[in-house]
Scaffold this motif. Structure first.
Motif, PDB file in Angstrom:
ATOM      1  N   SER A   6       0.824  -1.206   0.000  1.00  0.00           N
ATOM      2  CA  SER A   6       0.000   0.000   0.000  1.00  0.00           C
ATOM      3  C   SER A   6       0.862   1.262   0.000  1.00  0.00           C
ATOM      4  O   SER A   6       0.601   2.217  -0.739  1.00  0.00           O
ATOM      5  CB  SER A   6      -0.921  -0.002   1.221  1.00  0.00           C
ATOM      6  N   VAL A   7       1.906   1.268   0.814  1.00  0.00           N
ATOM      7  CA  VAL A   7       2.829   2.415   0.864  1.00  0.00           C
ATOM      8  C   VAL A   7       3.511   2.593  -0.483  1.00  0.00           C
ATOM      9  O   VAL A   7       3.616   3.706  -0.995  1.00  0.00           O
ATOM     10  CB  VAL A   7       3.875   2.233   1.990  1.00  0.00           C
ATOM     11  N   LYS A   8       3.966   1.503  -1.063  1.00  0.00           N
ATOM     12  CA  LYS A   8       4.649   1.556  -2.365  1.00  0.00           C
ATOM     13  C   LYS A   8       3.716   2.103  -3.444  1.00  0.00           C
ATOM     14  O   LYS A   8       4.120   2.941  -4.254  1.00  0.00           O
ATOM     15  CB  LYS A   8       5.150   0.157  -2.745  1.00  0.00           C
ATOM     16  N   GLU A   9       2.464   1.653  -3.442  1.00  0.00           N
ATOM     17  CA  GLU A   9       1.501   2.098  -4.452  1.00  0.00           C
ATOM     18  C   GLU A   9       1.123   3.568  -4.269  1.00  0.00           C
ATOM     19  O   GLU A   9       1.047   4.317  -5.236  1.00  0.00           O
ATOM     20  CB  GLU A   9       0.236   1.236  -4.398  1.00  0.00           C
ATOM     21  N   GLU A  10       0.869   3.977  -3.033  1.00  0.00           N
ATOM     22  CA  GLU A  10       0.388   5.333  -2.782  1.00  0.00           C
ATOM     23  C   GLU A  10       1.492   6.384  -2.757  1.00  0.00           C
ATOM     24  O   GLU A  10       1.278   7.517  -3.188  1.00  0.00           O
ATOM     25  CB  GLU A  10      -0.385   5.383  -1.464  1.00  0.00           C
ATOM     26  N   LEU A  11       2.660   6.020  -2.246  1.00  0.00           N
ATOM     27  CA  LEU A  11       3.734   7.010  -2.067  1.00  0.00           C
ATOM     28  C   LEU A  11       4.933   6.791  -2.987  1.00  0.00           C
ATOM     29  O   LEU A  11       5.860   7.603  -2.987  1.00  0.00           O
ATOM     30  CB  LEU A  11       4.208   6.996  -0.608  1.00  0.00           C
ATOM     31  N   GLN A  12       4.939   5.689  -3.709  1.00  0.00           N
ATOM     32  CA  GLN A  12       6.072   5.316  -4.551  1.00  0.00           C
ATOM     33  C   GLN A  12       7.381   5.286  -3.753  1.00  0.00           C
ATOM     34  O   GLN A  12       8.450   5.648  -4.239  1.00  0.00           O
ATOM     35  CB  GLN A  12       6.231   6.259  -5.764  1.00  0.00           C
ATOM     36  N   LYS A  13       7.263   4.846  -2.498  1.00  0.00           N
ATOM     37  CA  LYS A  13       8.420   4.724  -1.603  1.00  0.00           C
ATOM     38  C   LYS A  13       8.342   3.386  -0.880  1.00  0.00           C
ATOM     39  O   LYS A  13       7.267   2.819  -0.688  1.00  0.00           O
ATOM     40  CB  LYS A  13       8.417   5.837  -0.534  1.00  0.00           C
TER      41      LYS A  13
END
Length: 84
Positions: A35-42
């Motif tokens: 979820s973090v990767k998808e939403e924040l690209q981090k």
């Protein structure tokens, strides 16, 4: 260092018949990392992930550590731990 402070918080909460949230499971952490990767690209910082394994969110004496959003959890936490 944070593990020592966490243990102190656990002991103080026990004095009042309270307990902290349990740590996040590997499945919950995997969902959160995605979820973090998808939403924040981090990527989720490793140290934060390690803390979440021990305690999935904490509020103590004005300090707030946000945990994984409840929609990503398999079980309901003891207390409110997310921003949403």
């Amino acid at each position: 260092m944070w593990k020592i402070k966490l243990e102190e918080i656990i002991e103080e909460k026990k004095l009042y018949g309270e307990q902290i949230n349990s740590g996040a499971s590997e499945v919950e952490l995997a969902k959160f990392k995605l979820s973090v990767k998808e939403e924040l690209q981090k990527d989720l910082p490793t140290e934060y992930s390690n803390v979440l394994k021990m305690v999935n969110g904490l509020e103590f004496n004005g300090f707030i550590l946000y945990g994984i959003d409840e929609v990503l959890l398999e079980k309901k936490p003891n207390g409110n731990i997310s921003f949403i």
